[in-house]
Design a protein around this motif. Structure first.
Motif, PDB file in Angstrom:
ATOM      1  N   TYR A 239       0.803  -1.440  -0.008  1.00  0.00           N
ATOM      2  CA  TYR A 239      -0.039   0.066  -0.118  1.00  0.00           C
ATOM      3  C   TYR A 239       0.920   1.212  -0.177  1.00  0.00           C
ATOM      4  O   TYR A 239       0.658   2.187  -0.920  1.00  0.00           O
ATOM      5  CB  TYR A 239      -0.806   0.044   1.275  1.00  0.00           C
ATOM      6  CG  TYR A 239      -2.045   1.049   0.829  1.00  0.00           C
ATOM      7  CD1 TYR A 239      -3.004   0.858   0.334  1.00  0.00           C
ATOM      8  CD2 TYR A 239      -1.631   2.198   1.587  1.00  0.00           C
ATOM      9  CE1 TYR A 239      -4.099   1.915   0.158  1.00  0.00           C
ATOM     10  CE2 TYR A 239      -2.535   3.391   1.358  1.00  0.00           C
ATOM     11  CZ  TYR A 239      -3.650   3.041   0.524  1.00  0.00           C
ATOM     12  OH  TYR A 239      -4.759   4.217   0.391  1.00  0.00           O
ATOM     13  N   HIS A 240       1.730   1.356   1.054  1.00  0.00           N
ATOM     14  CA  HIS A 240       2.269   2.660   1.002  1.00  0.00           C
ATOM     15  C   HIS A 240       3.452   3.026  -0.307  1.00  0.00           C
ATOM     16  O   HIS A 240       3.381   4.078  -0.673  1.00  0.00           O
ATOM     17  CB  HIS A 240       3.510   2.453   2.145  1.00  0.00           C
ATOM     18  CG  HIS A 240       4.378   3.864   2.547  1.00  0.00           C
ATOM     19  ND1 HIS A 240       3.506   5.040   2.713  1.00  0.00           N
ATOM     20  CD2 HIS A 240       5.530   4.363   2.244  1.00  0.00           C
ATOM     21  CE1 HIS A 240       4.308   6.078   2.844  1.00  0.00           C
ATOM     22  NE2 HIS A 240       5.512   5.504   2.438  1.00  0.00           N
ATOM     23  N   GLY A 244       0.532   5.193  -0.828  1.00  0.00           N
ATOM     24  CA  GLY A 244       0.873   5.816   0.289  1.00  0.00           C
ATOM     25  C   GLY A 244       1.692   7.428  -0.302  1.00  0.00           C
ATOM     26  O   GLY A 244       2.181   7.176  -1.211  1.00  0.00           O
ATOM     27  N   SER A 246       4.042  10.548  -0.208  1.00  0.00           N
ATOM     28  CA  SER A 246       5.467  10.682   0.075  1.00  0.00           C
ATOM     29  C   SER A 246       5.821  12.067  -0.551  1.00  0.00           C
ATOM     30  O   SER A 246       5.057  12.451  -1.486  1.00  0.00           O
ATOM     31  CB  SER A 246       6.206   9.659  -0.213  1.00  0.00           C
ATOM     32  OG  SER A 246       6.429   9.677  -1.425  1.00  0.00           O
ATOM     33  N   GLY A 268       3.235   5.990   7.642  1.00  0.00           N
ATOM     34  CA  GLY A 268       4.251   4.760   7.041  1.00  0.00           C
ATOM     35  C   GLY A 268       3.407   3.983   6.152  1.00  0.00           C
ATOM     36  O   GLY A 268       3.824   3.164   5.380  1.00  0.00           O
ATOM     37  N   VAL A 269       2.053   4.086   6.145  1.00  0.00           N
ATOM     38  CA  VAL A 269       1.206   3.312   5.319  1.00  0.00           C
ATOM     39  C   VAL A 269       0.431   4.585   4.408  1.00  0.00           C
ATOM     40  O   VAL A 269       1.060   4.494   3.211  1.00  0.00           O
ATOM     41  CB  VAL A 269       0.051   2.705   6.201  1.00  0.00           C
ATOM     42  CG1 VAL A 269      -0.836   2.112   5.246  1.00  0.00           C
ATOM     43  CG2 VAL A 269       0.583   1.904   7.433  1.00  0.00           C
ATOM     44  N   GLU A 270      -0.546   5.293   4.638  1.00  0.00           N
ATOM     45  CA  GLU A 270      -1.153   6.142   3.865  1.00  0.00           C
ATOM     46  C   GLU A 270      -0.408   7.392   3.815  1.00  0.00           C
ATOM     47  O   GLU A 270      -0.736   8.191   2.532  1.00  0.00           O
ATOM     48  CB  GLU A 270      -2.670   6.465   4.097  1.00  0.00           C
ATOM     49  CG  GLU A 270      -2.987   7.190   5.289  1.00  0.00           C
ATOM     50  CD  GLU A 270      -3.181   6.480   6.792  1.00  0.00           C
ATOM     51  OE1 GLU A 270      -2.592   5.288   6.704  1.00  0.00           O
ATOM     52  OE2 GLU A 270      -3.864   6.894   7.447  1.00  0.00           O
ATOM     53  N   SER A 272       3.812   9.428   4.571  1.00  0.00           N
ATOM     54  CA  SER A 272       5.032   9.310   5.519  1.00  0.00           C
ATOM     55  C   SER A 272       5.159  10.294   6.655  1.00  0.00           C
ATOM     56  O   SER A 272       4.643  11.259   6.605  1.00  0.00           O
ATOM     57  CB  SER A 272       6.010   9.572   4.348  1.00  0.00           C
ATOM     58  OG  SER A 272       6.045  11.193   4.140  1.00  0.00           O
TER      59      SER A 272
END
Ligand code: CP
Length: 325
Positions: A239-240, A244, A246, A268-270, A272
């Protein structure tokens, strides 16, 4: 506010005039004007949260305290609901004890609809299953408007893309109902299993993140709501990387967009850590504004002049005509 609903379950329970007044009042409260609160008596408001919460429950508690009301934290787990008492009888009991409004969070979608014709007490939906989270959407609208005005731009015509688990998100459902009323274009982006199951009028759908970023003026990120998934849907491995947000992905599209999120965020998932720690992260503004918007909602509901709260609807006194003759 005259005509304001006694059961606020959904954005669709409100008129544009109601929402205009809430936005205006929340702004006045934030700007500390007028100094006098318009409540003519001391109010009592309870929260009954059958699901976990940090933001919604505590911002309502702060709103009630700022309105100089009594705050009751009703604990459903230790209440007589556990002895088989119905939710309707429980809410009537709270009403007879002098509580004006109960704010309810539940994992059951649409459970509040049953109370609309005969309200046992005034109720604000604090989030019901995957259905609606109207107070979150209202504070989001307030914060989006404030953001665009702060950079000297009109909110009308701006595109907001909701990224992530839209299918299971009650916030998404409320935002889709609300934001277009104020001229926003709403897009939805995410992996196929998180997109809405049915086509939605005037809502753009993106399965490509770069394209979604390019066509947006702001992004609204969502947590993956595993607790509402019917089957195991482990997205943690990809996912990230794919969805996700960033700094690198925003820079690649040359678009440092403001990032909204209802919380709680899974860093750290959707999103940063770098972005959460940056000036693009608008969630802190959403949380600050939540208290003013929820104060405005409570005031409007208290002042709605409803006369049918907790009433008896079956008058049986005429059922036996000659009982004393
Ligand atoms: N946005 C929101 O509903 O957050 P909580 O679950 O912490 O209340």
């Amino acid at each position: 506010m005259s005509g304001f609903p006694s059961i606020l379950e959904s954005i669709n329970d409100l008129t544009k005039a109601h929402i205009d007044s809430l936005l205006e009042r929340a702004k006045a409260l934030k700007n500390k004007e007028p100094s006098r609160l318009p409540l003519t008596r001391k109010i009592s408001v309870a929260t009954s949260f059958l699901e976990n919460s940090t933001r919604t429950k505590h911002s309502f508690a702060m709103a009630i305290k700022n309105l100089e009301g009594n705050y009751i934290d009703f604990n459903a787990e230790t209440s007589s609901l556990k002895k088989g008492e119905s939710l309707a009888q429980t809410l009537l009991t709270l009403n007879y004890q002098g509580i004006d409004i109960c704010i309810i969070r539940t994992s059951e979608s649409h459970i509040l609809s049953q109370f609309k014709n005969h309200p046992p007490i005034k109720i604000i939906n604090g989030g019901d299953g995957t259905n609606q989270h109207p107070t979150q959407a209202l504070l989001d609208l307030f914060t989006l408007n404030e953001y665009f005005e702060s950079i000297g731009q009109k909110p009308e015509g701006k595109t907001i893309t909701i990224v992530g688990d839209c299918r299971h998100s009650r916030v998404t459902h409320s935002l889709i109902d609300l934001l277009p009323m104020y001229g926003y274009k709403v897009n939805i982006a995410g992996p196929e299993q998180f997109l809405p199951e049915t086509e939605l009028e005037n809502i753009g759908i993106f399965e490509n993140l770069e394209q979604a970023i390019n066509e947006s003026d702001a992004l609204y990120l969502l947590r993956i709501q595993t607790e509402r998934h019917a089957s195991d849907n482990d997205t943690s491995s990809y996912y990230h990387e794919l969805w996700g947000m960033s700094l690198e992905k925003l820079k690649k599209q040359n678009k440092l967009l403001p990032l909204f999120h209802p919380g709680p965020a899974n860093i750290g998932v959707e999103v940063s850590q770098t972005l959460v720690d940056s000036n693009l992260w608008m969630a802190h503004h959403q949380v600050r504004n939540s208290v003013y918007m929820r104060m405005a909602i409570i005031e409007a509901m208290i002042n709605n002049e409803a006369t049918n709260i907790g009433a008896i609807y079956n008058d049986l006194s005429g059922e036996v005509s000659d009982q004393n003759s």
